[in-house]
Design an enzyme around this catalytic site. Sequence first.
Site, PDB file in Angstrom:
ATOM      1  N   SER A 689      -9.132 -77.591  14.922  1.00  0.00           N
ATOM      2  CA  SER A 689      -9.231 -77.941  13.505  1.00  0.00           C
ATOM      3  C   SER A 689      -8.723 -76.858  12.547  1.00  0.00           C
ATOM      4  CB  SER A 689     -10.680 -78.291  13.152  1.00  0.00           C
ATOM      5  OG  SER A 689     -11.537 -77.209  13.410  1.00  0.00           O
ATOM      6  N   LYS A 732     -19.489 -76.960   7.786  1.00  0.00           N
ATOM      7  CA  LYS A 732     -18.314 -76.346   7.184  1.00  0.00           C
ATOM      8  C   LYS A 732     -18.357 -76.437   5.657  1.00  0.00           C
ATOM      9  CE  LYS A 732     -15.346 -77.218  11.193  1.00  0.00           C
ATOM     10  NZ  LYS A 732     -14.180 -77.942  11.736  1.00  0.00           N
TER      11      LYS A 732
END
Length: 839
Positions: A689, A732
Site C-alpha cells: 500500500s 492510518k
Amino acid sequence: MAEVNNKEETKEVEIPDTLPVLPVRDIVIFPYMILPLFVGRDISIKAIDHALNTNRMVLLLAQRDLNVENPTTDDLYLMGTVCMIMRMLKLPDGRVKVLVQGLSKARVSGFIQQDPFFVAGILKVTEEKPAEATIENEALIRSVKEQMDKVVGLGKTVLPDVMVVIENIEDPGRLADLITANLGLKTDQAQEILEMADPVGRLTRVGEILGREIQLLTIQQKIQTEARGEIDKTQREYFLREQLKAIQRELGDIDERAEEVREFRKKIDEAKMPEKVMKEADKQLRRIEKMHPDSAEAGTIRTYLEWLTEIPWSKSTKDQLDIRKAEKVLNDDHYDLEKVKERILEYLSVRKLKEKMKGPILCFIGPPGVGKTSLGRSISRALGREFVRVSLGGVRDEAEIRGHRRTYVGALPGRIIQGIKQAGTNNPVFMLDEIDKIGSDFRGDPSSALLEVLDPEQNNSFADHYLAVPFDLSNVMFITTGNLTDTIPGPLRDRMEILYLSGYTEEEKLQIAKKYLIPKQLDEHGINTKILQIKESAVRQIISHYTREAGVRNLEREIANLCRKVAKRVAEGKEDNFDVSAKNIHKYLGVPKYLPEEEMKVSEVGVATGLAWTEAGGDVIYVEATMMKGKGNLTLTGQLGDVMKESAQAALSYIKSRAVVLGLNEDSFSGIDMHIHVPAGAIPKDGPSAGITMATSIASALTGRPVRKDVAMTGEVTLRGRVLPIGGLKEKALAAKRMGIKTVIIPHRNKKDLDDLPKYVKEGMTFEIAETMDDVLKIALGSKAGTKGAAQKSRTSAGHAAKKIKKVKTLPVAKRSKVTNATRHDRRVKASRGNKKKV
C-alpha cells in the site's frame, strides 16, 4: 555326591596310557568323588560299553559349550578326570545310568580314535604336596570351612554328609575339590580350579569364590525377605478386611460392596442419562458386582462409573434473555467492540424467539491484549452461563481433545469432557484459547479432532475415547481465539464464524484507561483519587511515548508502575497528594521509550507522506526519492520487504511510462540512478500500500515539484496506474490526524470503509478518492504537475550534484523474509526492533 576315603586303595589302581573318552555337559568331575551320570548319546554309550568290557575305566572331559549335541575334539577341555565305572543300569528309554568314582586327574596327550567313540592318550597328573603344614595354610583351611558354613546358613543346599566330610578334611587340595564339586559353579569356573596344580592356590581361589557367593546370597536373602514382608502385609490386610466384613455381616451392618453398588445405582438414576449411556452404565455396574473389590479392573470400572455419573448429562443453566441487561453487562466490561457486542445480542434475540437452537461457534481474531479472552467471560456473565477456558497453545496430542481409551493405565477423558464436568452444566460458554497455536506430531492432529467438536452438524453426538458413549455438545457456546487466521487449518476455519478485533486507537485506549484500567489499578494499590490524579494528557503521553502495542496490556503495566511509585512515596510519608500530567510523567516513568515521527515543516521535492499499519496502530512514514547521474539503476533502502520492493519497481515503471505527460525526456532515464529510501531503517517494512506514495515521490523528484506536506496517502499502484484498495484505514486515518494532516488520499474502493470510521476520526479531515495515479499526482503535486522546464531544471541540478560523485555504491539489501501477497489486507509481522510496519 560323596567322597572315597580309602585313598590307599585308589593308589593301587593302575591307570593305562589310553582310555575311552566320555564327554559330559554342564559338570566337572573331581578325584575321589562318586556321582551318578545319565548317558544318552550314542558315542558315549559305546565308550561305556568298551570300558565295561576292558578295565572299567573311562576319561571324563567337560564340554566347552553345553549346547553342542555332537562334540568334536575341539569342543572338549583337555584336562579331565579318570573315573572307575562302579555300576551300570540300562533304562527303558535307551539311556544308561552309571555310577562313577573319580580316581585321578589326567591330561589328554592326543586323540587316537574318534569313531565310533573317542579314545585318547593320557598323561596322569600328580597332585603337588604342600611342603609342610604352616600356620597360614591352617588359617586358610579354617577360613574356607567357616565361609562354607556361612554359605549353607544363607540357604545354599549342601548334603549334611558332605558337610561332615568337609569338617574332617585337612588336605587343602582335597578340600578345594570337594567344595568346588558341591557349590554348583559354572563349567568354566570349575574347570579353572581342576586345572590348578598347587593345592594351596586352589583353595585360595575357592575362598574368593565363596566370598562372592556369600555377597550374592546375602543380597538375595534381603530381597526375598522384603518381598515376603510385602506379601505378608497384603495377606494380613486381606484377612483383616475379610474378618471385618464377616463381623459386619454378623452385626447386621450393610455389606460394603452392596453399599457401593447402591450408591452407583442412585447416582445413575439421578444423572438422567440418555438411553444408550444408561445401558452402558448398567452393563459396567453388573460387571463390578461380580468382581473382587480389590482387583485392578474393578478400580478402573469404578473410576469410569464415577465419570459417567458426574458428567452433567441433563443439567443446564437457564439463559438470561434480557437484552438490555446483557447489553449493559457487555458495555460495563468492554469499551467499543461494537460488532462483537452486536453479534452476542443477536444470538440472545434469536434464542428468545426460538428456544431450541444450535450454539454458534465464534472465533475472535486479533492482536494480543485487545480483550479476546476477557470478552468470553463477559459473554458468559451476560448469558448467565458457566464459563470454561481451555488453552490449546502447544497441544500436539489428539488424546488431549478426545481422551485416552480405558485400556491405558491412568486414562482420562479429553479436555472437552473435563471442561464440561468442571462447569457442572451441559451448556457453558466454552472458550478454546490460542486455537491458531495448536500443533501436530506422531501422536495425531488435535486440529482434526476439533472438527467434530466445532461442527454444529456433528457435535450433538461427540464420542470421547474414554467414555465411548456420545455426548451432546450442541448446547455449548464455543468461542475460540487466535492472533492470526493463517495458521488455522482451512476445514477448521470453515466451521467458525470469524470476528476480527482490530487494535485500539489512541482515543479508545484513553477511554479504556479512564473507565477501566486506572480505577482497577488504584484499587489494587490501595490508592484513591484524593491521593493520585492522573490527567488525560498524562494518559496520552503514556500511550504515545511509553507503549507501542495494539492492546492495552503494556498500558496497564505502565499505569501500575506509576501507582507503585506513588504508593512508595506515600508509605515513606514524603507526600500525600500527586497530580500527574504530561509535563511531569517522566519523573515517575523515566524518559520516553518511543518517539513518534516528526511533522514536516515545509513541502519538499521528492518527499511524500505515506501511512502505515503496525501492531501498535497506525503510523506516518516518509518516502524519500532522489536522483543522481548513473546508468538507470534503482536503489532501495530502509529495511524493505519483497512486496514493498516490487511496489517501488512498479511505481518507477509507471512514471517512466508517463514521462511524456509529466513533461520528462524518455531518454534521460538511462543516465540517471534513482534512490528510494524510507526512514527508520532499523524497522522492517512491507506491504503493497505504499505504491502511490513511492510513485508520488519519484514524480516529485523528476519534475522538481514539491509534494504537499499536508497530504498523506495510501494505496497500491499497478503498472497501468490504477489505485488498488488497502486495509487498516481506521488506524492510518488516526495516524494522519495525530500528525495534523487534514487531507488523506485513499483508493476509490476503500470509500465504503469511511462509513465504519468513528465520527471523531472524520471530524475536520478530508478524504480524497483516487481511482488512478493521475488523480493522486493532481492532488499531491497540484493540477500543473510537471512542466518541461521544471523537469529540465531538476535534471540539471541532479546532474550537477552527480558530477561530484565518482561512484555510487549499492547499499546492502536487508535479509529478505518470505511474505504472502497482502493486496487486500496487510499482514501483521513482528520486527526485531519495534513493530514491523505494513504500508
